[in-house]
Design an enzyme around this catalytic site. Structure first.
Site, PDB file in Angstrom:
ATOM      1  N   THR A 154       0.815  -1.211   0.000  1.00 44.97           N
ATOM      2  CA  THR A 154       0.000   0.000   0.000  1.00 44.97           C
ATOM      3  C   THR A 154       0.858   1.274   0.000  1.00 44.97           C
ATOM      4  OG1 THR A 154      -1.404   1.286   1.494  1.00 44.97           O
ATOM      5  CG2 THR A 154      -0.103  -0.402   2.516  1.00 44.97           C
ATOM      6  N   ASP A 155       0.270   2.376  -0.461  1.00 42.92           N
ATOM      7  CA  ASP A 155       0.978   3.665  -0.394  1.00 42.92           C
ATOM      8  C   ASP A 155       1.071   4.164   1.049  1.00 42.92           C
ATOM      9  OD1 ASP A 155      -1.683   4.355  -0.004  1.00 42.92           O
ATOM     10  OD2 ASP A 155      -1.774   5.830  -1.619  1.00 42.92           O
ATOM     11  N   GLU A 156       0.304   3.531   1.959  1.00 41.64           N
ATOM     12  CA  GLU A 156       0.291   4.014   3.345  1.00 41.64           C
ATOM     13  C   GLU A 156       1.624   3.793   4.051  1.00 41.64           C
ATOM     14  OE1 GLU A 156      -3.344   3.132   5.465  1.00 41.64           O
ATOM     15  OE2 GLU A 156      -4.436   2.953   3.586  1.00 41.64           O
TER      16      GLU A 156
ATOM     17  N   TYR B 109      -1.666  -0.897  10.878  1.00 44.47           N
ATOM     18  CA  TYR B 109      -1.810  -1.539   9.565  1.00 44.47           C
ATOM     19  C   TYR B 109      -0.620  -1.214   8.661  1.00 44.47           C
ATOM     20  CZ  TYR B 109      -3.225  -1.956   4.656  1.00 44.47           C
ATOM     21  OH  TYR B 109      -3.243  -2.236   3.311  1.00 44.47           O
TER      22      TYR B 109
ATOM     23  N   LYS C  11       2.385  -3.622   7.125  1.00 43.20           N
ATOM     24  CA  LYS C  11       2.630  -3.781   5.679  1.00 43.20           C
ATOM     25  C   LYS C  11       4.069  -3.377   5.342  1.00 43.20           C
ATOM     26  CE  LYS C  11       0.231  -4.859   2.797  1.00 43.20           C
ATOM     27  NZ  LYS C  11      -0.057  -6.235   2.277  1.00 43.20           N
TER      28      LYS C  11
END
Ligand code: NAD
Length: 339
Positions: free
Chosen positions: A130-132, A155, A159
């Site tokens: 993810t870009d997060e 989260y 990741k």
């Protein structure tokens, strides 16, 4: 082999692999609460498709499925994926997103090391992230593949840990990996706990539409079918050891997203005013609520690498994709009601 292929994005990947690429697929999924019923109905009975219920943390089972199925690639999507849940209960996120990724990597490594030379060279391990992991942006700029990691929720931290493990397995053992970091996905079959489905369903039911903080947080949206296509393209032509951002350049504030959904619903399912109706427009249902702790202000992705190296671009225009999605939820009421 696809892990997490019964989820929102994984099922779109399985559909694409079987229906468009005509590839043989083994879907390994634990079927947690997040698995999406019905999302595989187009492929379930297809001769190219096979399903195995398994936990990616189960080394013995994962290794034996690899041996049995003899895949040319692993696409690793299985994860706990909901940020709010990671704040309330991070344990499952650490287990699946970190230990699960480690387990799949180790199984893939020993499988790959025993392949004959030709198949060994062609093997790929594609890790979907993810870009997060990059953290939060101010009003300007966009994350590049070279941006420093700065995850800020349980989260995104889990990741990020997974991404680092995957790259370490490349540098240490030579496993041919590709890591992808995508922006927020939307489209059919997304779990009703996620922003867009939740707002569509609540607005339809005339419930309040809770928007975190002042609604000014920005997300960059990509249609799930575009994401699935990009992942398959990267599997075929991406460079091992590389990271690729995947996005569609649709930056919207959360408030803009909710307002657009309300306007689309007002048009597609008009409210007939009058004394008995609760409101004239669903826009009146919007309520600003206490912000999410550690809420990242803005995500935006620079996707020039995948565009220039693979000539890949997302196809769905935001308004068209969102409208299709709103229509899909209107047409699939028994699905989101769980009937
Ligand atoms: P999802 O929550 O819809 O689906 C996850 C799937 O993984 C489910 O089918 C679940 O049963 C399965 N799963 C969970 N734990 C498992 C385990 N221990 N063993 C085997 N299977 C397990 O998630 P999604 O939205 O489809 O996301 C898929 C991947 O893409 C995730 O890795 C996520 O981090 C990443 N991602 C998602 C988004 C997004 O906007 N949804 C954006 C970028 C990246």
């Amino acid at each position: 082999m696809v892990t997490g292929g019964a989820g929102f994005i994984g099922s779109a990947v399985c559909r694409h692999l079987v229906q468009v690429s005509k590839q043989q697929v083994l879907n390994l999924d634990k079927l947690t609460y997040a698995a999406v019923p019905g999302s595989l109905c187009g492929v379930e009975d297809h001769p190219l498709y096979r399903f195995e219920q398994a936990d990616v943390c189960d080394q013995e089972k994962t290794a034996s499925l690899l041996e049995d199925f003899q895949p040319d690639a692993v696409m690793h999507l299985a994860a706990e994926s909901h940020v709010d849940r990671s704040i309330d209960g991070p344990a499952a996120f650490m287990q699946t997103n970190i230990m699960g990724t480690y387990t799949v990597l180790e199984c893939a490594r020993s499988y790959w090391e025993n392949l004959p030379a030709g198949r060994r060279a062609a093997f790929r391990f594609l890790h979907v992230s993810t870009d997060e992991v990059y953290g939060s942006l101010g009003r300007t700029g966009a994350f590049k593949e070279t941006s420093a990691y700065n995850p800020r929720s349980p989260y995104s931290a889990s990741k990020a840990a997974g991404d680092h493990l995957v790259m370490a397995w490349h540098h240490t053992y030579g496993l041919p990996v590709i890591v992808t970091n995508s922006s927020n996905n939307y489209g059919p079959y997304q779990h009703p706990e996620k922003l867009i489905p939740r707002m569509i369903i609540s607005a339809l039911l005339g419930k309040n539409l809770p928007v975190y903080g002042n609604g000014k947080n920005v997300r960059d949206w990509i249609h799930v079918d575009d994401h699935a296509e990009a992942l398959v393209r990267l599997l075929e032509t991406g460079t091992p050891g590389e990271t690729y951002n995947i996005g569609a350049g649709n930056e919207r504030t959360n408030l803009e997203v909710v307002e657009t959904i309300c306007q689309m619903l007002d048009e597609l399912r008009p409210l007939f005013g009058g004394a008995g109706s609760i409101c004239q427009s669903r826009l009146e249902l919007i309520r600003f609520v206490k912000d999410r702790p550690g809420h990242d202000f803005r995500y935006a992705l620079d996707t020039s690498k995948i565009a220039s190296e693979l000539h890949w671009r997302a196809r769905k225009k935001w308004n068209e994709g969102l409208r299709d999605t709103v229509c899909w939820y209107l047409e699939h009421e028994p699905w989101w009601r769980g009937n």
